[in-house]
Design a protein around this motif. Structure first.
Motif, PDB file in Angstrom:
ATOM      1  N   MET A   1      14.731  53.492  19.433  1.00  9.39           N
ATOM      2  CA  MET A   1      13.531  53.850  20.191  1.00  9.39           C
ATOM      3  C   MET A   1      12.431  52.823  19.967  1.00  9.39           C
ATOM      4  N   GLN A   2      11.788  52.398  21.040  1.00 12.98           N
ATOM      5  CA  GLN A   2      10.661  51.474  20.955  1.00 12.98           C
ATOM      6  C   GLN A   2       9.377  52.284  20.856  1.00 12.98           C
ATOM      7  N   TYR A   3       8.861  52.444  19.656  1.00 11.12           N
ATOM      8  CA  TYR A   3       7.659  53.244  19.464  1.00 11.12           C
ATOM      9  C   TYR A   3       6.422  52.462  19.888  1.00 11.12           C
ATOM     10  N   LYS A   4       5.503  53.156  20.566  1.00 16.06           N
ATOM     11  CA  LYS A   4       4.326  52.503  21.130  1.00 16.06           C
ATOM     12  C   LYS A   4       3.014  52.929  20.475  1.00 16.06           C
ATOM     13  N   LYS A  35       1.130  43.941  16.784  1.00 12.19           N
ATOM     14  CA  LYS A  35       2.326  44.132  17.604  1.00 12.19           C
ATOM     15  C   LYS A  35       2.016  44.996  18.837  1.00 12.19           C
ATOM     16  N   ASN A  36       0.724  45.183  19.107  1.00 15.11           N
ATOM     17  CA  ASN A  36       0.268  45.983  20.257  1.00 15.11           C
ATOM     18  C   ASN A  36       0.733  47.432  20.202  1.00 15.11           C
ATOM     19  N   ILE A  37       0.845  47.950  18.993  1.00 18.74           N
ATOM     20  CA  ILE A  37       1.149  49.369  18.800  1.00 18.74           C
ATOM     21  C   ILE A  37      -0.169  50.084  18.554  1.00 18.74           C
ATOM     22  N   GLU A 204       7.921  58.492  22.212  1.00 18.03           N
ATOM     23  CA  GLU A 204       7.569  57.101  21.898  1.00 18.03           C
ATOM     24  C   GLU A 204       6.509  57.015  20.800  1.00 18.03           C
ATOM     25  N   LEU A 259       8.778  48.930  11.846  1.00 15.65           N
ATOM     26  CA  LEU A 259       7.603  48.761  12.702  1.00 15.65           C
ATOM     27  C   LEU A 259       6.690  47.649  12.186  1.00 15.65           C
TER      28      LEU A 259
END
Length: 260
Positions: A1-4, A35-37, A204, A259
């Motif tokens: 999963m790509q966590y945002k 990382k733009n999270i 996400e 992450l």
């Protein structure tokens, strides 16, 4: 999963109890942002109890008052104050049983009794102190949360008499103060409002927490992470358990999730 997006509780999660946010945790948050999270503080605290942590974390989105007050980039996107008729019922009952209250509005907090030992105990380790609440304060101001100052287990009476509210004691080891919020308002509610604003799905999202008020949040997101110091009920609601705040558990958890 790509966590945002990552939601972080404050006390007992990114801030060890009685201490300051560590350099290791600050660095981890900075790496997430690089990382733009999205990094969001999700706390039971009021905005005015959180200014130092907001500054040190650099978070641009916040969920305050256990979900009833949400801001993003300085814009208030959701608010849910406690209804006046509910506050009236609580005011009457606590006045009758001589239990003081601290009312938390959007910009100030005021207590009904500044000399009561339970009130003094509640704020004795904090840099902030309440002012005396005028008799009409709760009627004139929007109130998003209340502190009920009573002995252990006495909140069960109020829970049965005022089911519109949820009473959660600060800790299970003798704290004589409870968070009081609308039963319909939890961190998960506030988080959902922010996710909708950002167009991000709950799956996400990652969340870290240690308290009973974090259970709904940890259950909502795709990856709920309980701190090592959390109670069993909190850990059972999570997908993963990390180390305690004193051991930089947020950083360790983010590393385990790759992450940072």
């Amino acid at each position: 999963m790509q966590y945002k997006i990552v939601f972080l509780d404050i006390d007992g999660t990114i801030v060890p109890h009685g201490k300051a946010i560590s350099n290791a945790t600050k660095d981890a948050i900075e790496k997430l942002k690089n990382k733009n999270i999205h990094v969001v503080l999700a706390t039971g605290r009021a905005p005015y109890f959180s200014e130092t942590v907001i500054q040190e974390s650099g978070a641009e989105s916040m969920v305050f008052f256990n979900g009833s007050f949400v801001s993003h980039n300085g814009e208030l996107i959701y608010q849910s104050p406690i209804e006046k008729k509910v506050l009236e019922k609580l005011h009457y009952l606590t006045n009758h049983h001589k239990h003081p209250l601290t009312y938390l509005g959007p910009t100030a907090f005021k207590a009904t009794d500044l000399t009561h030992p339970f009130v003094l105990e509640a704020f004795m380790r904090d840099p902030w102190k309440p002012e005396l609440a005028p008799a009409s304060y709760w009627m004139e101001e929007d109130i998003y949360q209340v502190f009920l100052h009573c002995d252990v287990n006495e909140e069960s009476f109020y829970q049965s008499e005022v089911p519109e509210l949820d009473f959660r004691r600060w800790s299970s080891v003798g704290a004589r103060t409870c968070d009081v919020n609308l039963s319909s308002s939890t961190k998960a509610v506030g988080i959902t409002k922010l996710l909708e604003k950002l167009g991000i799905a709950p799956d996400e999202a990652v969340a870290f927490g240690d308290g009973l008020n974090d259970i709904e949040m940890l259950s909502l997101v795709g990856m709920g992470v309980a701190m090592g110091s959390a109670r069993d009920e909190v850990k059972q609601a999570a997908n993963m358990v990390t180390l305690s705040a004193e051991e930089d558990g947020v950083r360790k958890g983010l590393e385990k999730l790759l992450l940072i």
